[in-house]
Design a protein around this motif. Structure first.
Motif, PDB file in Angstrom:
ATOM      1  N   ALA A   1     -42.754 -31.379 -37.896  1.00  0.00           N
ATOM      2  CA  ALA A   1     -42.999 -32.166 -38.943  1.00  0.00           C
ATOM      3  C   ALA A   1     -41.725 -32.242 -39.689  1.00  0.00           C
ATOM      4  N   PHE A   2     -41.006 -31.039 -39.588  1.00  0.00           N
ATOM      5  CA  PHE A   2     -39.570 -31.109 -40.287  1.00  0.00           C
ATOM      6  C   PHE A   2     -38.682 -32.226 -39.709  1.00  0.00           C
ATOM      7  N   LEU A   3     -38.637 -32.437 -38.431  1.00  0.00           N
ATOM      8  CA  LEU A   3     -37.818 -33.693 -37.988  1.00  0.00           C
ATOM      9  C   LEU A   3     -38.317 -34.968 -38.344  1.00  0.00           C
ATOM     10  N   CYS A   4     -39.622 -34.939 -38.938  1.00  0.00           N
ATOM     11  CA  CYS A   4     -40.221 -36.227 -39.409  1.00  0.00           C
ATOM     12  C   CYS A   4     -39.773 -36.652 -40.855  1.00  0.00           C
ATOM     13  N   SER A   5     -39.240 -35.425 -41.368  1.00  0.00           N
ATOM     14  CA  SER A   5     -39.146 -35.455 -43.088  1.00  0.00           C
ATOM     15  C   SER A   5     -37.719 -35.849 -43.133  1.00  0.00           C
ATOM     16  N   PRO A   6     -37.448 -36.301 -44.284  1.00  0.00           N
ATOM     17  CA  PRO A   6     -36.212 -36.585 -45.126  1.00  0.00           C
ATOM     18  C   PRO A   6     -35.172 -35.464 -44.933  1.00  0.00           C
ATOM     19  N   ALA A   7     -35.630 -34.182 -44.717  1.00  0.00           N
ATOM     20  CA  ALA A   7     -34.704 -33.028 -44.649  1.00  0.00           C
ATOM     21  C   ALA A   7     -33.853 -33.096 -43.379  1.00  0.00           C
ATOM     22  N   ALA A   8     -34.425 -33.766 -42.530  1.00  0.00           N
ATOM     23  CA  ALA A   8     -33.963 -33.893 -41.108  1.00  0.00           C
ATOM     24  C   ALA A   8     -32.587 -35.271 -41.074  1.00  0.00           C
ATOM     25  N   SER A   9     -32.524 -35.616 -42.351  1.00  0.00           N
ATOM     26  CA  SER A   9     -31.715 -37.124 -42.213  1.00  0.00           C
ATOM     27  C   SER A   9     -30.464 -37.166 -41.570  1.00  0.00           C
ATOM     28  N   PHE A  10     -29.974 -36.039 -41.238  1.00  0.00           N
ATOM     29  CA  PHE A  10     -28.344 -35.885 -40.523  1.00  0.00           C
ATOM     30  C   PHE A  10     -28.410 -35.124 -39.331  1.00  0.00           C
ATOM     31  N   LEU A  11     -29.723 -35.321 -38.674  1.00  0.00           N
ATOM     32  CA  LEU A  11     -30.118 -34.911 -37.411  1.00  0.00           C
ATOM     33  C   LEU A  11     -30.057 -36.079 -36.470  1.00  0.00           C
ATOM     34  N   SER A  12     -29.501 -36.179 -35.598  1.00  0.00           N
ATOM     35  CA  SER A  12     -29.438 -37.343 -34.412  1.00  0.00           C
ATOM     36  C   SER A  12     -29.247 -36.835 -33.305  1.00  0.00           C
ATOM     37  N   GLY A  13     -30.042 -37.188 -32.022  1.00  0.00           N
ATOM     38  CA  GLY A  13     -29.853 -36.728 -30.730  1.00  0.00           C
ATOM     39  C   GLY A  13     -29.997 -35.431 -30.294  1.00  0.00           C
ATOM     40  N   VAL A  14     -30.611 -34.795 -31.482  1.00  0.00           N
ATOM     41  CA  VAL A  14     -30.668 -33.195 -31.355  1.00  0.00           C
ATOM     42  C   VAL A  14     -31.920 -32.617 -30.273  1.00  0.00           C
ATOM     43  N   VAL A  15     -32.024 -31.933 -29.571  1.00  0.00           N
ATOM     44  CA  VAL A  15     -33.019 -31.433 -28.737  1.00  0.00           C
ATOM     45  C   VAL A  15     -33.081 -29.896 -29.269  1.00  0.00           C
ATOM     46  N   LEU A  16     -34.062 -29.671 -30.364  1.00  0.00           N
ATOM     47  CA  LEU A  16     -34.270 -28.513 -31.028  1.00  0.00           C
ATOM     48  C   LEU A  16     -34.998 -27.385 -30.160  1.00  0.00           C
ATOM     49  N   ASP A  17     -34.250 -26.343 -29.668  1.00  0.00           N
ATOM     50  CA  ASP A  17     -34.821 -25.300 -28.894  1.00  0.00           C
ATOM     51  C   ASP A  17     -35.770 -24.381 -29.900  1.00  0.00           C
ATOM     52  N   ILE A  18     -36.984 -24.374 -29.385  1.00  0.00           N
ATOM     53  CA  ILE A  18     -38.159 -23.709 -30.009  1.00  0.00           C
ATOM     54  C   ILE A  18     -38.585 -22.741 -28.809  1.00  0.00           C
ATOM     55  N   ASN A  19     -37.925 -21.523 -28.611  1.00  0.00           N
ATOM     56  CA  ASN A  19     -38.195 -20.748 -27.401  1.00  0.00           C
ATOM     57  C   ASN A  19     -38.308 -19.293 -27.479  1.00  0.00           C
ATOM     58  N   GLY A  20     -38.182 -18.892 -28.844  1.00  0.00           N
ATOM     59  CA  GLY A  20     -38.147 -17.417 -28.906  1.00  0.00           C
ATOM     60  C   GLY A  20     -37.015 -16.856 -28.199  1.00  0.00           C
ATOM     61  N   GLY A  21     -35.977 -17.212 -28.059  1.00  0.00           N
ATOM     62  CA  GLY A  21     -35.011 -16.764 -27.402  1.00  0.00           C
ATOM     63  C   GLY A  21     -35.195 -16.742 -25.696  1.00  0.00           C
ATOM     64  N   ALA A  22     -35.920 -17.380 -25.515  1.00  0.00           N
ATOM     65  CA  ALA A  22     -36.103 -17.419 -23.954  1.00  0.00           C
ATOM     66  C   ALA A  22     -34.936 -18.019 -23.188  1.00  0.00           C
ATOM     67  N   TYR A  23     -34.185 -18.773 -23.887  1.00  0.00           N
ATOM     68  CA  TYR A  23     -33.084 -19.527 -23.425  1.00  0.00           C
ATOM     69  C   TYR A  23     -31.810 -19.726 -24.443  1.00  0.00           C
ATOM     70  N   LEU A  24     -30.812 -19.425 -24.434  1.00  0.00           N
ATOM     71  CA  LEU A  24     -29.674 -19.322 -25.297  1.00  0.00           C
ATOM     72  C   LEU A  24     -28.645 -20.394 -24.663  1.00  0.00           C
ATOM     73  N   ARG A  25     -28.296 -21.189 -25.426  1.00  0.00           N
ATOM     74  CA  ARG A  25     -27.066 -21.959 -25.237  1.00  0.00           C
ATOM     75  C   ARG A  25     -26.197 -22.452 -26.438  1.00  0.00           C
TER      76      ARG A  25
END
Length: 249
Positions: free
Chosen positions: A225-249
């Motif tokens: 929902a955040f990525l759909c909102s105006p608050a994400a206006s300067f994000l582009s081409g991002v793959v947002l990790d939501i993994n509880g720290g399962a993978y850190l990069r």
């Protein structure tokens, strides 16, 4: 972009958001999150999700339900024609299979997983992007997976699923370039999430995560929902990790 004092950049009031796979765990949670932020919802799934639309219509700015098989390009094109312009396109519909590539039917399973998880989002983007360009501040959000980075955190994760989600991550970056600057394109990459899709599957890696548990569907939905909102206006081409720290990069 600056946000005037008193504005709410996380709000979706005045926005139409289409969600594929809306009857599923992450899809329905995303629908509820977007409704609470004031969006008008267009809910699609291969299953009837009219009950969810009726539930959420009074929460946000209205909701409609459409049955659509994402494997059918003609159905996708017809949906785009019927729905018209949208401000948010959440490409969440997905499939998983736990068959090993040594099985006789594995190639059929491969084509099914690739079609649902990778080709279908491409076809949705192709159908809806032209109309989104004129909306002003429109957003596309795809749903990848931590498996697309790691090769899979469950012992039963199949090669076809891993390849499909890695493809989603790559397509996100390609589409971000294609859609810019009119439409923002990003993705999320969840780890194991408590949905029917992975029920009963072993995930020993969960215990080793920084947050040692599976995610709830809501914990994936709100970042979408955040990525759909105006608050994400300067994000582009991002793959947002939501993994509880399962993978850190």
């Amino acid at each position: 972009m600056t946000f005037p004092c008193g504005s709410t950049p996380f709000a979706l009031k005045g926005k139409r958001v289409l969600i594929t796979g809306a009857a599923g765990g992450i899809g329905s949670a995303t629908a509820r999150a977007c409704a609470r932020l004031g969006a008008e919802l267009v809910l699609t799934d291969i299953r009837d999700c009219s009950a969810l639309a009726e539930e959420l219509a009074p929460v946000g700015a209205g909701a409609t339900a459409h049955v659509c098989d994402v494997r059918d390009r003609a159905a996708i094109d017809a949906l785009a024609e019927a729905v018209g312009g949208v401000d948010g396109l959440v490409l969440n519909a997905g499939a998983i299979a736990f068959d090993d590539w040594d099985s006789l039917e594995w190639e059929d399973s491969f084509h099914e997983i690739i079609h649902v998880n990778l080709l279908a989002p491409m076809q949705f983007a192709r159908a809806f992007l032209p109309g989104m360009r004129t909306r002003g501040g429109a957003r596309i959000v795809l749903v990848g997976s931590v498996a697309g980075w790691t090769g899979g955190t469950m012992s039963t994760t199949g090669a076809h699923y891993v390849v499909s989600k890695g493809g989603v991550h790559a397509f996100t970056r390609w589409l971000a370039r294609r859609a810019a600057p009119d439409v923002g394109v990003n993705a999320v990459a969840p780890s194991a999430t408590a949905t029917a899709m992975i029920a009963g599957q072993p995930s020993p890696a969960v215990a080793a995560q920084l947050v040692p548990r599976v995610a709830s569907a809501d914990e994936i939905a709100w970042p979408i929902a955040f990525l759909c909102s105006p608050a994400a206006s300067f994000l582009s081409g991002v793959v947002l990790d939501i993994n509880g720290g399962a993978y850190l990069r």
